[in-house]
Design a protein around this motif. Structure first.
Motif, PDB file in Angstrom:
ATOM      1  N   VAL A  11       0.807  -1.087  -0.046  1.00  0.00           N
ATOM      2  CA  VAL A  11      -0.111   0.198   0.106  1.00  0.00           C
ATOM      3  C   VAL A  11       0.801   1.209  -0.017  1.00  0.00           C
ATOM      4  CG1 VAL A  11      -1.818   1.268   1.341  1.00  0.00           C
ATOM      5  CG2 VAL A  11      -2.137  -1.176   1.051  1.00  0.00           C
ATOM      6  N   ARG A  12       1.852   1.098   0.657  1.00  0.00           N
ATOM      7  CA  ARG A  12       2.722   2.616   0.906  1.00  0.00           C
ATOM      8  C   ARG A  12       3.505   2.697  -0.156  1.00  0.00           C
ATOM      9  NH1 ARG A  12       2.022   4.455   5.617  1.00  0.00           N
ATOM     10  NH2 ARG A  12       1.524   3.175   7.619  1.00  0.00           N
ATOM     11  N   ARG A  13       3.797   1.553  -1.053  1.00  0.00           N
ATOM     12  CA  ARG A  13       4.618   1.764  -2.324  1.00  0.00           C
ATOM     13  C   ARG A  13       3.771   2.326  -3.363  1.00  0.00           C
ATOM     14  NH1 ARG A  13       8.069   3.309  -5.202  1.00  0.00           N
ATOM     15  NH2 ARG A  13       8.672   2.032  -7.192  1.00  0.00           N
ATOM     16  N   MET A  14       2.309   1.971  -3.473  1.00  0.00           N
ATOM     17  CA  MET A  14       1.521   2.348  -4.511  1.00  0.00           C
ATOM     18  C   MET A  14       1.411   3.839  -4.148  1.00  0.00           C
ATOM     19  SD  MET A  14      -2.258   1.151  -5.387  1.00  0.00           S
ATOM     20  CE  MET A  14      -2.951   1.717  -3.358  1.00  0.00           C
ATOM     21  N   THR A  20       4.859  10.367  -6.043  1.00  0.00           N
ATOM     22  CA  THR A  20       6.353  10.884  -6.947  1.00  0.00           C
ATOM     23  C   THR A  20       6.005  10.645  -8.531  1.00  0.00           C
ATOM     24  OG1 THR A  20       7.114   8.641  -6.897  1.00  0.00           O
ATOM     25  CG2 THR A  20       7.773  10.212  -5.189  1.00  0.00           C
ATOM     26  N   ARG A  21       4.672  10.347  -8.985  1.00  0.00           N
ATOM     27  CA  ARG A  21       4.176  10.312 -10.360  1.00  0.00           C
ATOM     28  C   ARG A  21       4.931   9.227 -11.092  1.00  0.00           C
ATOM     29  NH1 ARG A  21       1.443  13.095  -7.466  1.00  0.00           N
ATOM     30  NH2 ARG A  21       0.993  15.236  -7.600  1.00  0.00           N
ATOM     31  N   GLN A  22       5.258   8.152 -10.427  1.00  0.00           N
ATOM     32  CA  GLN A  22       6.047   6.887 -11.057  1.00  0.00           C
ATOM     33  C   GLN A  22       4.805   5.949 -11.427  1.00  0.00           C
ATOM     34  OE1 GLN A  22       8.940   5.688  -8.133  1.00  0.00           O
ATOM     35  NE2 GLN A  22      10.246   7.544  -8.408  1.00  0.00           N
ATOM     36  N   PHE A  23       4.050   6.361 -12.051  1.00  0.00           N
ATOM     37  CA  PHE A  23       2.777   5.658 -12.617  1.00  0.00           C
ATOM     38  C   PHE A  23       3.345   4.218 -13.196  1.00  0.00           C
ATOM     39  CE2 PHE A  23       0.374   9.896 -12.974  1.00  0.00           C
ATOM     40  CZ  PHE A  23       0.386  10.039 -11.638  1.00  0.00           C
ATOM     41  N   ASP A  24       4.259   4.431 -13.952  1.00  0.00           N
ATOM     42  CA  ASP A  24       4.772   3.048 -14.930  1.00  0.00           C
ATOM     43  C   ASP A  24       5.217   1.990 -13.733  1.00  0.00           C
ATOM     44  OD1 ASP A  24       3.886   3.955 -17.128  1.00  0.00           O
ATOM     45  OD2 ASP A  24       5.920   4.744 -17.712  1.00  0.00           O
TER      46      ASP A  24
END
Length: 121
Positions: A11-14, A20-24
């Motif tokens: 959850v925290r990583r998502m 941080t806008r690292q959607f990929d």
């Protein structure tokens, strides 16, 4: 077996990927057949598109988990939505999500917001 700590870290990583806008990179956190009930869509691409549109409208938006409750293969998350201008007298929006976890990844999602809808301008 996925532990409680693994699920909390997921959850925290998502949320970190969103903030941080690292959607990929968030795509790897979801199963290939991930299903979002709020979006009515299979796969993470619909979620990525929704994130992209939200960030385009509110560049400073972030989510912060206030509560994470794990029960078996389910996790419930109550998050504050920050970085959105809220009209005076209104509370900051809150996001409630429930996920089903499979093989250490998000497999299914349900969600609701409380407070002013950030998509309405």
């Amino acid at each position: 077996m996925t532990t409680r700590d693994d699920v909390i870290a997921l959850v925290r990583r998502m949320q970190e990927c969103f903030n941080t806008r690292q959607f990929d990179q968030a795509a790897d956190l979801h199963t290939p057949d991930f299903f979002s009930h709020p979006l009515g869509a299979t796969g993470f691409e619909a979620g990525k598109d929704a994130w992209t549109k939200l960030v385009a409208q509110f560049p400073d938006v972030r989510v912060v988990a206030d509560d994470i409750v794990v029960d078996g293969d389910r996790v419930a998350v109550r998050s504050s939505v920050q970085g959105i201008a809220i009209p005076e007298g209104n509370a900051q929006p809150m996001l409630i999500e429930i996920f089903r976890i499979a093989d250490g990844r998000f497999a299914e999602a349900w969600g609701a917001t409380e407070g002013p809808d950030p998509r309405v301008s």
